[in-house]
Design a protein around this motif. Structure first.
Motif, PDB file in Angstrom:
ATOM      1  N   ASP A   1     -21.532  13.787  57.600  1.00 43.21           N
ATOM      2  CA  ASP A   1     -20.737  14.994  57.854  1.00 43.21           C
ATOM      3  C   ASP A   1     -21.620  16.213  58.134  1.00 43.21           C
ATOM      4  O   ASP A   1     -21.436  17.291  57.560  1.00 43.21           O
ATOM      5  CB  ASP A   1     -19.804  15.281  56.679  1.00 43.21           C
ATOM      6  CG  ASP A   1     -18.766  14.182  56.502  1.00 43.21           C
ATOM      7  OD1 ASP A   1     -18.446  13.534  57.510  1.00 43.21           O
ATOM      8  OD2 ASP A   1     -18.289  13.982  55.378  1.00 43.21           O
ATOM      9  N   ILE A   2     -22.572  16.028  59.040  1.00 46.62           N
ATOM     10  CA  ILE A   2     -23.461  17.115  59.432  1.00 46.62           C
ATOM     11  C   ILE A   2     -22.731  18.050  60.398  1.00 46.62           C
ATOM     12  O   ILE A   2     -22.063  17.598  61.334  1.00 46.62           O
ATOM     13  CB  ILE A   2     -24.737  16.561  60.099  1.00 46.62           C
ATOM     14  CG1 ILE A   2     -25.486  15.656  59.115  1.00 46.62           C
ATOM     15  CG2 ILE A   2     -25.641  17.685  60.583  1.00 46.62           C
ATOM     16  CD1 ILE A   2     -25.897  16.338  57.848  1.00 46.62           C
ATOM     17  N   GLU A   3     -22.845  19.341  60.168  1.00 44.83           N
ATOM     18  CA  GLU A   3     -22.263  20.324  61.080  1.00 44.83           C
ATOM     19  C   GLU A   3     -23.099  20.362  62.353  1.00 44.83           C
ATOM     20  O   GLU A   3     -24.284  20.702  62.334  1.00 44.83           O
ATOM     21  CB  GLU A   3     -22.238  21.698  60.420  1.00 44.83           C
ATOM     22  CG  GLU A   3     -21.331  21.793  59.196  1.00 44.83           C
ATOM     23  CD  GLU A   3     -19.859  21.767  59.577  1.00 44.83           C
ATOM     24  OE1 GLU A   3     -19.556  21.874  60.784  1.00 44.83           O
ATOM     25  OE2 GLU A   3     -19.022  21.643  58.665  1.00 44.83           O
ATOM     26  N   SER A   4     -22.480  20.016  63.469  1.00 44.15           N
ATOM     27  CA  SER A   4     -23.234  19.890  64.717  1.00 44.15           C
ATOM     28  C   SER A   4     -23.389  21.206  65.458  1.00 44.15           C
ATOM     29  O   SER A   4     -24.336  21.373  66.233  1.00 44.15           O
ATOM     30  CB  SER A   4     -22.537  18.881  65.633  1.00 44.15           C
ATOM     31  OG  SER A   4     -21.213  19.325  65.920  1.00 44.15           O
ATOM     32  N   GLU A   5     -22.440  22.137  65.267  1.00 43.15           N
ATOM     33  CA  GLU A   5     -22.488  23.435  65.946  1.00 43.15           C
ATOM     34  C   GLU A   5     -22.531  23.284  67.469  1.00 43.15           C
ATOM     35  O   GLU A   5     -23.119  24.092  68.174  1.00 43.15           O
ATOM     36  CB  GLU A   5     -23.696  24.246  65.464  1.00 43.15           C
ATOM     37  CG  GLU A   5     -23.692  24.513  63.960  1.00 43.15           C
ATOM     38  CD  GLU A   5     -24.957  25.210  63.491  1.00 43.15           C
ATOM     39  OE1 GLU A   5     -25.822  25.508  64.342  1.00 43.15           O
ATOM     40  OE2 GLU A   5     -25.074  25.470  62.280  1.00 43.15           O
TER      41      GLU A   5
ATOM     42  N   PRO B   1     -29.027  20.522  65.080  1.00 41.06           N
ATOM     43  CA  PRO B   1     -29.002  20.257  63.631  1.00 41.06           C
ATOM     44  C   PRO B   1     -29.421  18.835  63.268  1.00 41.06           C
ATOM     45  O   PRO B   1     -29.974  18.610  62.193  1.00 41.06           O
ATOM     46  CB  PRO B   1     -27.548  20.519  63.246  1.00 41.06           C
ATOM     47  CG  PRO B   1     -27.026  21.436  64.307  1.00 41.06           C
ATOM     48  CD  PRO B   1     -27.720  21.002  65.562  1.00 41.06           C
TER      49      PRO B   1
ATOM     50  N   LEU C   1     -21.918  12.931  62.276  1.00 41.14           N
ATOM     51  CA  LEU C   1     -21.494  14.306  62.488  1.00 41.14           C
ATOM     52  C   LEU C   1     -20.081  14.509  61.949  1.00 41.14           C
ATOM     53  O   LEU C   1     -19.255  13.601  61.977  1.00 41.14           O
ATOM     54  CB  LEU C   1     -21.537  14.655  63.973  1.00 41.14           C
ATOM     55  CG  LEU C   1     -22.888  14.487  64.679  1.00 41.14           C
ATOM     56  CD1 LEU C   1     -22.750  14.852  66.143  1.00 41.14           C
ATOM     57  CD2 LEU C   1     -23.961  15.333  64.021  1.00 41.14           C
ATOM     58  N   ARG C   2     -19.819  15.723  61.483  1.00 40.97           N
ATOM     59  CA  ARG C   2     -18.471  16.018  60.990  1.00 40.97           C
ATOM     60  C   ARG C   2     -17.479  16.097  62.142  1.00 40.97           C
ATOM     61  O   ARG C   2     -16.337  15.653  62.021  1.00 40.97           O
ATOM     62  CB  ARG C   2     -18.466  17.332  60.204  1.00 40.97           C
ATOM     63  CG  ARG C   2     -17.174  17.565  59.423  1.00 40.97           C
ATOM     64  CD  ARG C   2     -17.249  18.831  58.603  1.00 40.97           C
ATOM     65  NE  ARG C   2     -17.211  20.011  59.442  1.00 40.97           N
ATOM     66  CZ  ARG C   2     -16.074  20.582  59.886  1.00 40.97           C
ATOM     67  NH1 ARG C   2     -14.910  20.061  59.571  1.00 40.97           N
ATOM     68  NH2 ARG C   2     -16.112  21.664  60.638  1.00 40.97           N
ATOM     69  N   LEU C   3     -17.910  16.642  63.267  1.00 40.37           N
ATOM     70  CA  LEU C   3     -17.089  16.731  64.467  1.00 40.37           C
ATOM     71  C   LEU C   3     -17.853  16.122  65.647  1.00 40.37           C
ATOM     72  O   LEU C   3     -19.073  16.223  65.714  1.00 40.37           O
ATOM     73  CB  LEU C   3     -16.739  18.198  64.781  1.00 40.37           C
ATOM     74  CG  LEU C   3     -15.881  18.920  63.731  1.00 40.37           C
ATOM     75  CD1 LEU C   3     -15.725  20.388  64.106  1.00 40.37           C
ATOM     76  CD2 LEU C   3     -14.520  18.254  63.589  1.00 40.37           C
TER      77      LEU C   3
ATOM     78  N   VAL D   1     -19.556  15.451  69.251  1.00 38.46           N
ATOM     79  CA  VAL D   1     -20.308  16.296  70.180  1.00 38.46           C
ATOM     80  C   VAL D   1     -20.674  15.470  71.404  1.00 38.46           C
ATOM     81  O   VAL D   1     -21.074  14.304  71.276  1.00 38.46           O
ATOM     82  CB  VAL D   1     -21.593  16.845  69.515  1.00 38.46           C
ATOM     83  CG1 VAL D   1     -22.466  17.550  70.548  1.00 38.46           C
ATOM     84  CG2 VAL D   1     -21.255  17.801  68.397  1.00 38.46           C
TER      85      VAL D   1
END
Length: 210
Positions: free
Chosen positions: A108-112, A117, A196-198, A200
């Motif tokens: 669940d890494i914030e990818s921005e 990241p 990733l959390r979202l 990309v």
């Protein structure tokens, strides 16, 4: 004649039977929920190897089958070979176990909106588990960031179109990228697992992102 003796069932046994049935129902419902979850989150995995400044797709997995992108004996050109059942060796599984450390698993890494990241997480984890010296991490971080921004080679030479392609990814599938590279700043094999959390768009997907 004497009437047949009635069978007396102890209360404890009756309760145990009811509880057992209830547990079985819960297990069935849980199994159905798990099956539905996996159906809703069907994965398409593709492996890319970094070669001459580009990511080249070399393998992919879908619907329980594997397909390899390599030179065809019949034509002498690199193309997708016939799908087959995936397999590995005990030595390969042991190598995977040894290379994948718990410290290198990040969820669940914030990818921005980019993979920057991801590069930071990988380098920081390598430093934390002693595989990379912190005072020598600047150059590897820059190199990894650049490689994660690099797109793959031309679509015409990396994979074929969806027409007649049984293993092609669909927009409803979640995509897993397996990226393999050789670097001179690690002294042993290492594997990082990043989720990733979202989602990309990486530029490596077979299907257009979005």
């Amino acid at each position: 004649s004497r009437p047949p003796a009635s069978r007396v069932v102890p209360m404890e046994a009756a309760v145990m039977k009811v509880l057992s049935t209830s547990q079985m129902i819960e297990r069935v419902e849980s199994a159905e929920a798990i099956e539905g979850m996996f159906k809703a989150r069907h994965l398409f995995a593709e492996m890319h190897e970094f070669h001459q400044g580009k990511w080249i797709e070399t393998h992919r997995w879908n619907h329980g089958l594997q397909q390899d992108f390599k030179e065809s004996p019949a034509t002498g050109r690199r193309d997708w070979q016939a799908p087959h059942l995936p397999s590995t060796t005990l030595i390969g599984l042991a190598a995977l176990r040894d290379a994948l450390r718990p410290e290198l698993v990040a969820l669940d890494i914030e990818s921005e909106g980019s993979l920057q990241p991801v590069a930071d997480v990988i380098i920081d984890r390598l430093v934390a588990c002693g595989l990379l010296d912190e005072d020598k991490s600047a150059s590897p971080r820059e190199e990894l960031t650049w490689k994660l921004k690099t797109k793959r080679m031309s679509k015409k030479t990396s994979f074929r179109s969806q027409d007649g392609d049984p293993l092609c990814a669909t927009k409803s599938q979640q995509i897993v990228h397996i990226l393999a590279d050789t670097v001179n700043w690690l002294t042993s094999d290492s594997i990082s697992f990043i989720r990733l959390r979202l989602p990309v768009g990486t530029g490596l997907e077979e299907m257009p992102f979005g």
